[in-house]
Every structure is written in C-alpha cells, then in structure tokens.
Design a protein around this motif. Structure first.
Motif, short mmCIF file in Angstrom:
data_model
loop_
_atom_site.label_atom_id
_atom_site.label_comp_id
_atom_site.label_asym_id
_atom_site.label_seq_id
_atom_site.Cartn_x
_atom_site.Cartn_y
_atom_site.Cartn_z
N ASN A 149 51.80 46.59 37.48
CA ASN A 149 52.14 47.30 36.32
C ASN A 149 53.34 47.92 36.41
OD1 ASN A 149 49.68 46.13 35.48
ND2 ASN A 149 48.35 48.05 35.90
N ILE A 158 45.10 45.42 45.80
CA ILE A 158 46.16 44.68 45.05
C ILE A 158 47.34 45.22 44.93
CG2 ILE A 158 44.31 43.36 43.49
CD1 ILE A 158 45.14 45.44 41.42
N ALA A 188 51.29 54.59 38.22
CA ALA A 188 50.35 53.56 38.28
C ALA A 188 49.13 54.61 39.03
CB ALA A 188 50.64 52.55 39.13
N THR A 189 47.96 54.47 38.64
CA THR A 189 46.81 55.05 39.57
C THR A 189 45.83 53.90 40.02
OG1 THR A 189 45.15 55.04 37.57
CG2 THR A 189 46.79 56.69 37.71
N GLU A 233 43.00 51.35 44.84
CA GLU A 233 43.09 49.96 45.68
C GLU A 233 44.54 49.55 45.46
OE1 GLU A 233 42.27 50.94 42.59
OE2 GLU A 233 42.35 49.43 40.90
N ILE A 234 45.65 50.36 44.86
CA ILE A 234 46.78 49.70 44.62
C ILE A 234 47.69 50.01 45.85
CG2 ILE A 234 48.92 49.90 43.15
CD1 ILE A 234 46.19 49.09 41.70
N ASP A 265 37.66 57.68 37.26
CA ASP A 265 38.80 57.45 36.32
C ASP A 265 39.18 58.99 35.89
OD1 ASP A 265 39.09 54.83 36.31
OD2 ASP A 265 37.47 54.59 34.95
N ASN A 294 50.85 46.78 43.42
CA ASN A 294 51.22 47.55 42.14
C ASN A 294 52.18 46.41 41.19
OD1 ASN A 294 51.86 49.12 40.10
ND2 ASN A 294 53.02 50.75 41.56
N SER A 322 49.16 54.09 34.13
CA SER A 322 48.39 52.90 33.99
C SER A 322 47.13 53.11 34.79
CB SER A 322 48.97 51.48 34.20
OG SER A 322 48.97 51.30 35.88
N GLY A 323 45.83 52.58 34.11
CA GLY A 323 44.71 52.86 34.90
C GLY A 323 44.11 54.16 34.93
P1 AMP Z 1 41.36 50.79 35.79
O1 AMP Z 1 41.96 50.81 34.39
O2 AMP Z 1 42.13 52.06 36.67
O3 AMP Z 1 39.92 50.83 35.84
O4 AMP Z 1 41.94 49.35 36.36
C1 AMP Z 1 41.59 48.11 35.75
C2 AMP Z 1 42.03 46.93 36.82
O5 AMP Z 1 43.31 47.09 36.75
C3 AMP Z 1 41.77 47.50 38.07
O6 AMP Z 1 40.75 46.44 38.52
C4 AMP Z 1 42.89 46.97 38.88
O7 AMP Z 1 42.59 45.93 39.78
C5 AMP Z 1 44.05 46.53 37.82
N1 AMP Z 1 45.15 47.50 38.15
C6 AMP Z 1 45.05 48.99 38.08
N2 AMP Z 1 46.35 49.30 38.34
C7 AMP Z 1 47.18 48.46 38.58
C8 AMP Z 1 48.60 48.16 38.80
N3 AMP Z 1 49.31 49.20 39.06
N4 AMP Z 1 48.84 46.87 39.05
C9 AMP Z 1 48.09 45.76 38.93
N5 AMP Z 1 46.81 45.97 38.87
C10 AMP Z 1 46.42 47.18 38.64
#
Ligand code: AMP
Ligand code: MG
Length: 397
Positions: free
Chosen positions: A202, A198, A181-182, A185-186, A255, A200, A246-247
């Motif tokens: 994912n 938030i 996970a990236t 904010e995680i 990003d 984690n 993810s992310g």
């Molecule tokens: P990103 O694709 O990095 O822009 O993330 C999009 C959204 O997905 C962000 O607003 C995060 O709040 C949420 N997000 C990213 N990673 C996770 C994670 N590991 N668990 C829950 N939500 C996530």
C-alpha cells in the motif's frame, strides 16, 4: 456515525478541505520544471495575440470583392516578415501560413483553390471578407488574463507560458503527504515474509497516487497494531500537510487507528461510506492536518485514495476544482450486483474507451488482477442488473 453515500462523502471531503485549508506557500520555478504544477499567479498576455492579423492558410491575400477572378501577383510574404507595400484592387500577394496579412487585403484564398500563370493567379470561388485571417488580438488582448491561478499546468499550459514570455512561474508548493501503513503482519519489500506475513504494498501504490496528484509522498515506518506505537507514528505523520493511513480502521480488536487519532483531539467527518471496496473509511482533521484512515485491503486503499483523498490533496495543492472523470462505456457482458453500495470493480477498457469488461478477481486483496486492470466499473447502488451493451460509468485507473 451514520454511513454516508459515495456522493455525500465526496462532497463532505471537498467542502471541509476547501473551507479549512491554509493557502499553500508559493515558490518560483523555471519553465522547465513547471509541468504538472499548480499556478499561483494569473497569467496575462504581454501583447495582443496575434500581434498582427495573420493568415491561417498558405495561399493568396486578396480583396474579397475581387474574387472569383484573375489577379496580378505583386509579391510574397512569409511567416517571420512583413509585406512592405499595400495591396490594391486587382492584386494578390502570395502568403504563407502565419504571415501577417498585407495592408489592403481582407481575405485569404487557399492555394489549393487557385491556378497560377504568367504572374497572375486565378480562382473560381468567391471569398468571405476575413476568411482564413486571424485578426490582431483575437486570441488575447495585451493585459488580458489568459490562465488563472489554481490551474494545473499541462503541456498546453507550458505552451501558454512560453507564448507570453514567462520563463519563470509562480506555483504553489507541493503538499507533503505522510503515508503510514499499519499492521503487525506487514513487512517491507526487501524482507522475506513468513507465511503469515505480507509485504507492504500500500505504501507504494499510495506514494505513486500522491505523486500523480501533485503531492510529495513521505513513507513513514509501518505502525504496529498497538495504540502506543501507532500514536508515535501518527504524531510524526500529523506534521505533514496530509496524513494517509492504510489499515486498522475496521472493527477488529487490533484496529487502533481511530482511537489513536481521537487521542490527538481529532474531529471526524465520517467513518463509514456506502461503497465497495472501502466501507470503513475515516476522514477527519487533527492538529490542523486533514487525515484519511483508508481501509488496508489493497483495492480499498487504491480506490478510496482516488475517489476521496485525491480531491483533498488537489485542493491542498491550490487547485480549485478537483475532478473525478467518470466517462461512460458499454459493458461487454451482462453484470449483476447486490444493491445498496456504489461498487468500484477492476475492469479493462478497450483501446478507444468504448467497451469495458469486468476482470475476474478474488476480492480486494487481489493485486495481480488490479495490476491488469486499467479502469474500474462504477456500479450504481440502486441498480441490480446491467444487460450486455448497457452504458456504465468507468473510472480510469
Ligand atoms: P486492515 O484494514 O488493517 O484490517 O487490513 C485489511 C487487509 O489489508 C489485511 O488483511 C492486510 O492483509 C491488508 N493490508 C493491510 N495493510 C497492507 C499494506 N500496507 N500492504 C498490503 N496489504 C495490506
Ligand atoms: Mg490491520
């Protein structure tokens, strides 16, 4: 890179992994542990099955040409024994399901169609020769391959191994899947997030999706949104058989996932797919390992795993034909969308799978709605409106 349609992206994944995968290592496991594993051997029948002609009904073994009529009952044969004598014209042998058919008999009359008195049995119905008899070897001949390498063993597969005496099976080793996970904010599940953070989630949904698809999930530490830290974790993740991030794959300033993967000499097959959720979606290979950069929104991560990464994982695990089962159901209410993207929207399929209702949700981050869903509506990118009662495809969750 030009964005791909859902279908093209899926074909790209399947053909890249099918041609680029290494043959997985093989391990030998006992039957008790074989459920869900992918066979690495062809299984051959160790004998004709059935080994003798068998009755598939309780009733009487007869000569078909003797009925309708009254026959003398000369004995009985049960499953687990063989009738010693020979049946002649005018005779019947009482027989149980699964018992070998006595020599001389060529048909079974169901007990429900007979009456018996004074050592004789009577039936008013004619019989076809071979009726209710499974001939010797009709299911499989000795030496015949009954299940191929590349098949995932379900409960019937286990029954097959047991039937043919395979108390151990050769299966492909499960692929190791690194989950990263990236995001700055995680935080982890046991931590208390500040309001701007938030937890984690994912990593947890992905770990379960990986396990279900036959992989072994390895959750790595969360990569922070800097190239240096992400590079460190991605370097670790590329040691696995498949890397899922993810992310960090959108166009935002922080990003960094794509640039980090590029720094490992990655080959990219696509970085955008015309689907929702999940448009920014990266698929490629670096240092010999296939990877997916899944968009971070929880629904995007879940859906893109199911429709793309699962196929890659199944192929890496030795399966031959990754499937994506999308049956049809009737819409419980009318539905509209803007054309151009294939949409996967959380829905409730009723108990018999006949009718589907879209779930009210607040977009791709809405985990409570996703958890209530048991399916996704699959909305055609070329079709703007669906009336109530229309057939629509559904992807089971
Ligand atoms: P990103 O694709 O990095 O822009 O993330 C999009 C959204 O997905 C962000 O607003 C995060 O709040 C949420 N997000 C990213 N990673 C996770 C994670 N590991 N668990 C829950 N939500 C996530
Ligand atoms: Mg992010």
């Amino acid at each position: 890179m030009t964005p791909l349609t859902f279908t093209d992206a899926r074909e790209t994944v399947i053909s890249a992994v099918r041609t680029g995968r290494a043959t997985p290592a093989i391990e030998e496991i006992p039957l008790q542990l074989a459920a869900g594993r992918v066979l690495a051997m062809d299984v051959a029948a160790d004998r004709d099955t059935p080994a003798l002609a068998r009755s598939v009904r309780d009733g009487y073994a007869v000569r078909a040409s003797d009925v309708p009529g009254e026959l003398r009952v000369i004995g009985e044969v049960r499953a687990g024994e063989r009738y010693a004598g020979v049946l002649h014209a005018g005779e019947a042998v009482e027989i149980m399901t699964g018992a070998p058919v006595p020599e001389g008999a060529d048909a079974i009359v169901m007990v429900e169609h007979t009456s018996r008195a004074n050592g004789h049995v009577r039936t008013d119905r004619p019989a076809e020769p071979q009726q209710f008899i499974n001939p010797k070897g009709c299911e499989a001949r000795a030496g015949e391959v009954v299940l191929r390498a590349g098949t995932r063993l379900d409960y019937a597969g286990l029954a097959l191994l047991a039937t043919f005496g395979k108390s151990v099976a050769q299966v492909y080793r499960k692929p190791a899947v690194a989950i990263v996970a990236t995001g700055d904010e995680i935080v982890e599940v046991h931590e208390t997030p500040a309001e701007f953070q938030i937890r984690n989630s994912n990593a947890w949904s992905l770990a379960e999706q990986v396990a279900r698809a036959g992989g072994v999930p390895h959750i790595l530490p969360v990569a922070r949104d800097t190239a240096a830290h992400t590079r460190e974790i991605v370097g670790e993740g590329l040691k696995a058989d498949l890397l899922l991030l993810s992310g960090g794959v959108s166009a935002g300033k922080y990003d960094v996932v794509e640039e980090v993967l590029a720094s490992f000499g990655a080959e990219f097959y696509f970085d955008r797919v015309l689907i929702q959720p999940g448009q920014p979606l990266v698929f490629g290979r670096a240092a010999g390992t296939f990877f997916f950069g899944l968009p971070g929104n929880p629904a995007s991560t879940m859906v893109t795993f199911e429709i793309f990464a699962r196929a890659a994982l199944e192929l890496l695990g030795g399966s031959d034909e990754p499937s994506l089962y999308m049956p049809w159901a009737r819409l419980a209410r009318p539905f509209k969308h803007r054309t151009g993207l294939t949409r996967f929207l959380p829905a409730r399929l009723d108990a018999d799978g006949g009718q589907v209702t879209p779930i009210q949700w607040h977009g791709s981050g809405d985990i409570p709605s996703l958890a209530r869903a048991n399916a996704y509506l699959v909305v055609d990118p070329e079709r703007a409106e669906y009336p109530e009662g229309e057939l629509i495809r559904v992807l089971l969750k």
